[in-house]
Design a protein around this motif. Structure first.
Motif, PDB file in Angstrom:
ATOM      1  N   THR A  20      -3.773   2.054  15.125  1.00 39.17           N
ATOM      2  CA  THR A  20      -4.712   2.372  16.197  1.00 39.17           C
ATOM      3  C   THR A  20      -5.818   1.332  16.208  1.00 39.17           C
ATOM      4  O   THR A  20      -6.071   0.657  15.197  1.00 39.17           O
ATOM      5  N   GLU A  21      -6.483   1.227  17.341  1.00 40.76           N
ATOM      6  CA  GLU A  21      -7.583   0.267  17.470  1.00 40.76           C
ATOM      7  C   GLU A  21      -8.709   0.598  16.485  1.00 40.76           C
ATOM      8  O   GLU A  21      -9.333  -0.284  15.907  1.00 40.76           O
ATOM      9  N   VAL A  22      -8.978   1.872  16.315  1.00 42.03           N
ATOM     10  CA  VAL A  22     -10.002   2.340  15.386  1.00 42.03           C
ATOM     11  C   VAL A  22      -9.299   3.065  14.241  1.00 42.03           C
ATOM     12  O   VAL A  22      -8.463   3.935  14.479  1.00 42.03           O
ATOM     13  N   VAL A  23      -9.613   2.693  13.020  1.00 44.54           N
ATOM     14  CA  VAL A  23      -9.028   3.348  11.852  1.00 44.54           C
ATOM     15  C   VAL A  23      -9.773   4.652  11.592  1.00 44.54           C
ATOM     16  O   VAL A  23     -11.007   4.662  11.521  1.00 44.54           O
ATOM     17  N   LEU A  24      -9.025   5.734  11.485  1.00 46.96           N
ATOM     18  CA  LEU A  24      -9.636   7.029  11.218  1.00 46.96           C
ATOM     19  C   LEU A  24      -9.849   7.147   9.705  1.00 46.96           C
ATOM     20  O   LEU A  24      -9.047   7.714   8.979  1.00 46.96           O
ATOM     21  N   ASP A  25     -10.958   6.572   9.242  1.00 43.57           N
ATOM     22  CA  ASP A  25     -11.257   6.550   7.816  1.00 43.57           C
ATOM     23  C   ASP A  25     -11.990   7.828   7.400  1.00 43.57           C
ATOM     24  O   ASP A  25     -12.219   8.722   8.213  1.00 43.57           O
ATOM     25  N   SER A  26     -12.340   7.910   6.142  1.00 45.11           N
ATOM     26  CA  SER A  26     -12.974   9.128   5.627  1.00 45.11           C
ATOM     27  C   SER A  26     -14.309   9.424   6.316  1.00 45.11           C
ATOM     28  O   SER A  26     -14.660  10.586   6.523  1.00 45.11           O
ATOM     29  N   TRP A  27     -15.045   8.397   6.711  1.00 44.29           N
ATOM     30  CA  TRP A  27     -16.332   8.616   7.371  1.00 44.29           C
ATOM     31  C   TRP A  27     -16.137   9.205   8.768  1.00 44.29           C
ATOM     32  O   TRP A  27     -16.891  10.086   9.184  1.00 44.29           O
ATOM     33  N   LEU A  28     -15.129   8.731   9.500  1.00 43.65           N
ATOM     34  CA  LEU A  28     -14.852   9.323  10.811  1.00 43.65           C
ATOM     35  C   LEU A  28     -14.346  10.753  10.673  1.00 43.65           C
ATOM     36  O   LEU A  28     -14.737  11.629  11.448  1.00 43.65           O
ATOM     37  N   TRP A  29     -13.482  11.010   9.697  1.00 43.94           N
ATOM     38  CA  TRP A  29     -13.027  12.389   9.456  1.00 43.94           C
ATOM     39  C   TRP A  29     -14.221  13.294   9.162  1.00 43.94           C
ATOM     40  O   TRP A  29     -14.297  14.410   9.678  1.00 43.94           O
ATOM     41  N   ARG A  30     -15.136  12.816   8.344  1.00 43.94           N
ATOM     42  CA  ARG A  30     -16.326  13.617   8.019  1.00 43.94           C
ATOM     43  C   ARG A  30     -17.104  13.944   9.295  1.00 43.94           C
ATOM     44  O   ARG A  30     -17.555  15.075   9.487  1.00 43.94           O
ATOM     45  N   SER A  31     -17.239  12.967  10.176  1.00 45.35           N
ATOM     46  CA  SER A  31     -17.940  13.201  11.445  1.00 45.35           C
ATOM     47  C   SER A  31     -17.219  14.226  12.306  1.00 45.35           C
ATOM     48  O   SER A  31     -17.861  15.054  12.961  1.00 45.35           O
ATOM     49  N   LEU A  32     -15.886  14.177  12.324  1.00 47.34           N
ATOM     50  CA  LEU A  32     -15.128  15.150  13.115  1.00 47.34           C
ATOM     51  C   LEU A  32     -15.383  16.568  12.634  1.00 47.34           C
ATOM     52  O   LEU A  32     -15.415  17.508  13.432  1.00 47.34           O
ATOM     53  N   TYR A  33     -15.578  16.732  11.346  1.00 48.81           N
ATOM     54  CA  TYR A  33     -15.884  18.054  10.792  1.00 48.81           C
ATOM     55  C   TYR A  33     -17.369  18.401  10.934  1.00 48.81           C
ATOM     56  O   TYR A  33     -17.727  19.509  11.317  1.00 48.81           O
ATOM     57  N   GLU A  34     -18.229  17.458  10.640  1.00 49.74           N
ATOM     58  CA  GLU A  34     -19.671  17.723  10.670  1.00 49.74           C
ATOM     59  C   GLU A  34     -20.173  18.046  12.073  1.00 49.74           C
ATOM     60  O   GLU A  34     -21.029  18.913  12.257  1.00 49.74           O
ATOM     61  N   PHE A  35     -19.651  17.361  13.083  1.00 50.58           N
ATOM     62  CA  PHE A  35     -20.149  17.542  14.440  1.00 50.58           C
ATOM     63  C   PHE A  35     -19.181  18.325  15.323  1.00 50.58           C
ATOM     64  O   PHE A  35     -19.379  18.436  16.521  1.00 50.58           O
ATOM     65  N   GLY A  36     -18.141  18.869  14.707  1.00 53.87           N
ATOM     66  CA  GLY A  36     -17.121  19.593  15.458  1.00 53.87           C
ATOM     67  C   GLY A  36     -17.582  20.949  15.971  1.00 53.87           C
ATOM     68  O   GLY A  36     -18.468  21.585  15.405  1.00 53.87           O
ATOM     69  N   SER A  37     -16.946  21.355  17.059  1.00 52.57           N
ATOM     70  CA  SER A  37     -17.149  22.696  17.593  1.00 52.57           C
ATOM     71  C   SER A  37     -15.779  23.284  17.888  1.00 52.57           C
ATOM     72  O   SER A  37     -14.775  22.579  17.902  1.00 52.57           O
ATOM     73  N   GLY A  38     -15.751  24.577  18.101  1.00 49.89           N
ATOM     74  CA  GLY A  38     -14.482  25.244  18.365  1.00 49.89           C
ATOM     75  C   GLY A  38     -13.896  25.816  17.092  1.00 49.89           C
ATOM     76  O   GLY A  38     -14.606  26.137  16.139  1.00 49.89           O
ATOM     77  N   ASP A  39     -12.587  25.931  17.061  1.00 44.73           N
ATOM     78  CA  ASP A  39     -11.857  26.526  15.948  1.00 44.73           C
ATOM     79  C   ASP A  39     -11.472  25.413  14.972  1.00 44.73           C
ATOM     80  O   ASP A  39     -10.387  24.845  15.048  1.00 44.73           O
ATOM     81  N   ILE A  40     -12.364  25.096  14.049  1.00 48.81           N
ATOM     82  CA  ILE A  40     -12.182  23.977  13.131  1.00 48.81           C
ATOM     83  C   ILE A  40     -11.351  24.430  11.930  1.00 48.81           C
ATOM     84  O   ILE A  40     -11.743  25.358  11.226  1.00 48.81           O
ATOM     85  N   PRO A  41     -10.216  23.769  11.670  1.00 55.73           N
ATOM     86  CA  PRO A  41      -9.404  24.173  10.521  1.00 55.73           C
ATOM     87  C   PRO A  41     -10.031  23.724   9.206  1.00 55.73           C
ATOM     88  O   PRO A  41     -10.732  22.715   9.158  1.00 55.73           O
ATOM     89  N   ASP A  42      -9.775  24.466   8.162  1.00 55.12           N
ATOM     90  CA  ASP A  42     -10.186  24.048   6.830  1.00 55.12           C
ATOM     91  C   ASP A  42      -9.470  22.727   6.539  1.00 55.12           C
ATOM     92  O   ASP A  42      -8.263  22.611   6.770  1.00 55.12           O
ATOM     93  N   SER A  43     -10.178  21.750   6.047  1.00 55.65           N
ATOM     94  CA  SER A  43      -9.572  20.438   5.807  1.00 55.65           C
ATOM     95  C   SER A  43      -8.392  20.519   4.835  1.00 55.65           C
ATOM     96  O   SER A  43      -7.438  19.752   4.948  1.00 55.65           O
ATOM     97  N   ALA A  44      -8.429  21.453   3.905  1.00 59.70           N
ATOM     98  CA  ALA A  44      -7.330  21.607   2.943  1.00 59.70           C
ATOM     99  C   ALA A  44      -6.056  22.121   3.606  1.00 59.70           C
ATOM    100  O   ALA A  44      -4.969  21.966   3.053  1.00 59.70           O
TER     101      ALA A  44
END
Length: 129
Positions: A20-44
């Motif tokens: 992908t053009e942008v690598v979904l690294d650990s920092w982006l994953w953290r942002s998806l969880y930190e700023f997420g709304s809706g039905d967020i799954p447990d990362s595990a």
């Protein structure tokens, strides 16, 4: 790596296979969880990322992301996210949804634009990619 980043490192390892053009690294994953709304799954519970689209429309700092993930309990999660050039935490939108089937995840968890970019357009939506 600090302990608070471990769940996101694991998630990042699930997306390494995608080009992908942008690598979904650990920092982006953290942002998806930190700023997420809706039905967020447990990362595990995320066991596989089956589809991923991640780009930077302006070419720097801003991000558009769409993904589909299979969960450990057999359900499917989707995430549609964006941030402007100020990044997550300033101007962003992160929408998570969980559906019982992959088909429902595609039709109800993703918006039309995300489905098109992932090559998963519904009948009548037009050309994919």
């Amino acid at each position: 790596m600090t302990d608070d980043m471990q769940p996101y490192e694991r998630l990042a390892s699930l997306t390494v296979r995608f080009t992908t053009e942008v690598v979904l690294d650990s920092w982006l994953w953290r942002s998806l969880y930190e700023f997420g709304s809706g039905d967020i799954p447990d990362s595990a519970q995320v066991v596989e990322v089956t589809d991923l689209w991640a780009v930077s429309p302006e070419g720097y700092a801003d991000t558009d992301i769409a993904l589909i993930a299979r969960l450990a309990d057999g359900q499917w999660a989707t995430c549609v996210a964006w941030s402007d050039t100020t990044g997550f935490g300033c101007q962003e939108g992160v929408d998570w949804r969980i559906n019982s089937t992959r088909e429902l995840a595609i039709s109800q968890g993703l918006d039309r634009e995300s489905r098109l970019h992932l090559g998963l357009a519904l009948s009548g939506e037009g050309t994919t990619r």
